[in-house]
Design an enzyme around this catalytic site. Sequence first.
Site, PDB file in Angstrom:
ATOM      1  N   LYS A  19       0.851  -1.205   0.000  1.00  0.00           N
ATOM      2  CA  LYS A  19       0.000   0.000   0.000  1.00  0.00           C
ATOM      3  C   LYS A  19       0.876   1.240   0.000  1.00  0.00           C
ATOM      4  O   LYS A  19       2.063   1.205   0.363  1.00  0.00           O
ATOM      5  CB  LYS A  19      -0.922   0.030   1.221  1.00  0.00           C
ATOM      6  CG  LYS A  19      -0.234   0.029   2.594  1.00  0.00           C
ATOM      7  CD  LYS A  19       0.207   1.377   3.137  1.00  0.00           C
ATOM      8  CE  LYS A  19       0.879   1.253   4.495  1.00  0.00           C
ATOM      9  NZ  LYS A  19       1.635   2.420   4.929  1.00  0.00           N
ATOM     10  N   ASP A 145      -1.354  -1.953  11.014  1.00  0.00           N
ATOM     11  CA  ASP A 145      -1.522  -1.927   9.557  1.00  0.00           C
ATOM     12  C   ASP A 145      -2.098  -3.216   8.989  1.00  0.00           C
ATOM     13  O   ASP A 145      -2.327  -3.304   7.785  1.00  0.00           O
ATOM     14  CB  ASP A 145      -0.159  -1.715   8.878  1.00  0.00           C
ATOM     15  CG  ASP A 145       0.222  -0.255   8.818  1.00  0.00           C
ATOM     16  OD1 ASP A 145      -0.575   0.585   9.243  1.00  0.00           O
ATOM     17  OD2 ASP A 145       1.345   0.025   8.343  1.00  0.00           O
TER      18      ASP A 145
HETATM   19  O1  C5P Z   1       1.253  -1.370  15.350  1.00  0.00           O
HETATM   20  P1  C5P Z   1       2.673  -1.551  14.934  1.00  0.00           P
HETATM   21  O2  C5P Z   1       3.378  -2.640  15.715  1.00  0.00           O
HETATM   22  O3  C5P Z   1       2.846  -1.719  13.469  1.00  0.00           O
HETATM   23  O4  C5P Z   1       3.418  -0.181  15.279  1.00  0.00           O
HETATM   24  C1  C5P Z   1       4.822  -0.069  15.370  1.00  0.00           C
HETATM   25  C2  C5P Z   1       5.161   1.112  16.253  1.00  0.00           C
HETATM   26  O5  C5P Z   1       4.823   2.338  15.601  1.00  0.00           O
HETATM   27  C3  C5P Z   1       4.394   1.150  17.552  1.00  0.00           C
HETATM   28  O6  C5P Z   1       5.062   0.456  18.572  1.00  0.00           O
HETATM   29  C4  C5P Z   1       4.320   2.639  17.863  1.00  0.00           C
HETATM   30  O7  C5P Z   1       5.516   3.046  18.469  1.00  0.00           O
HETATM   31  C5  C5P Z   1       4.278   3.268  16.492  1.00  0.00           C
HETATM   32  N1  C5P Z   1       2.896   3.621  16.056  1.00  0.00           N
HETATM   33  C6  C5P Z   1       2.272   4.726  16.609  1.00  0.00           C
HETATM   34  N2  C5P Z   1       1.015   5.071  16.171  1.00  0.00           N
HETATM   35  C7  C5P Z   1       0.397   4.359  15.211  1.00  0.00           C
HETATM   36  C8  C5P Z   1       1.014   3.225  14.638  1.00  0.00           C
HETATM   37  C9  C5P Z   1       2.281   2.894  15.078  1.00  0.00           C
HETATM   38  O8  C5P Z   1       2.844   5.400  17.486  1.00  0.00           O
HETATM   39  N3  C5P Z   1      -0.819   4.742  14.804  1.00  0.00           N
END
Ligand code: C5P
Length: 308
Positions: A19, A145
């Site tokens: 994406k 995501d």
């Molecule tokens: O959800 P995911 O593990 O992909 O996110 C990775 C990191 O990115 C999270 O630990 C967080 O620090 C940051 N993040 C965030 N806000 C979001 C998505 C991700 O702060 N909406």
Amino acid sequence: MGATISQAAGVLKLTAPGKINLALRVVGPRPDGYHELVSVVTAVTLVDELSVSARSAPGIELISDVPGFDVGEANLIVRAAGALARRATIEPRLTIRLEKRIPVGGGMGGGSTDAACILQALNRWWELGWSTEALASLAAELGSDVPMFLYGDAAVLRGRGERVEPIEWRWPGWFLLLAPDFGVSTARVYQAWSASPTRSERDPLAVIGASDAAAGVLRGLLFNDLQEPACRVESRLRALLGEIHRTAGVDALVSGSGSTCFALFDERDAAEHAAAELAKGGGLRSWVVRAVGAESQGRGVCYGNHRG
Ligand code: C5P
């Protein structure tokens, strides 16, 4: 998000699209450590290819064509398959093969799309009959995501990215994707945003109604509040955006938290010419792709009940 699944001779063949974020507004930090956002995303025709087959020994074996790629228990594909098996009380006996095309750590959701695709595939393989909503709730535990890839070809994302509202978005133009040979940590980019917030005043949803606009007009509607913090975290990203501007004469945008950049073109030839010019500098992989919604018009690619 445009995943395809087909079955032959006991093997499920899957394609999982990456994406790009067309517009991404960071609303602010949340008490749970994440950031609230509003983003419009589209799947594009750069895909990972996966297959699922049975093996006699218990466990989930992941084989990838990327040297040094982590295929152990921390891999999102293995975690997704393991989590679904546990919830469904099934002992998995699977071999999953991955041909990686989407840049790793590139802000194109490469790991997330693979995980979502595997959830859909195993829902079918094990005949679980889970709804898209049930899969999405498990997907949200795996990563912000992951849920978006269970729905249509384009979407508005809210919350930390896990709240998905499918939209139709069929812009017929071309995206030049440029992946440098470095990645950027998503967590570090969000930290950098918090240290010095950048907030576009523009409406992230304006892009939805502009899916028939010329590239130059559409480009004016795109923005990414994570672009500036990503450039602070990784100065080579800022240098790359400058290089694209000088060489190709277009303003590229960072996808998600980077490091993949993309530029818009009305004509495929112009995108390929720019790719060839930029390739002369070395250190870049590039692809000319389209929105999956534009490609799949009348093609019926979606497996399962994608739109819930
Ligand atoms: O959800 P995911 O593990 O992909 O996110 C990775 C990191 O990115 C999270 O630990 C967080 O620090 C940051 N993040 C965030 N806000 C979001 C998505 C991700 O702060 N909406």
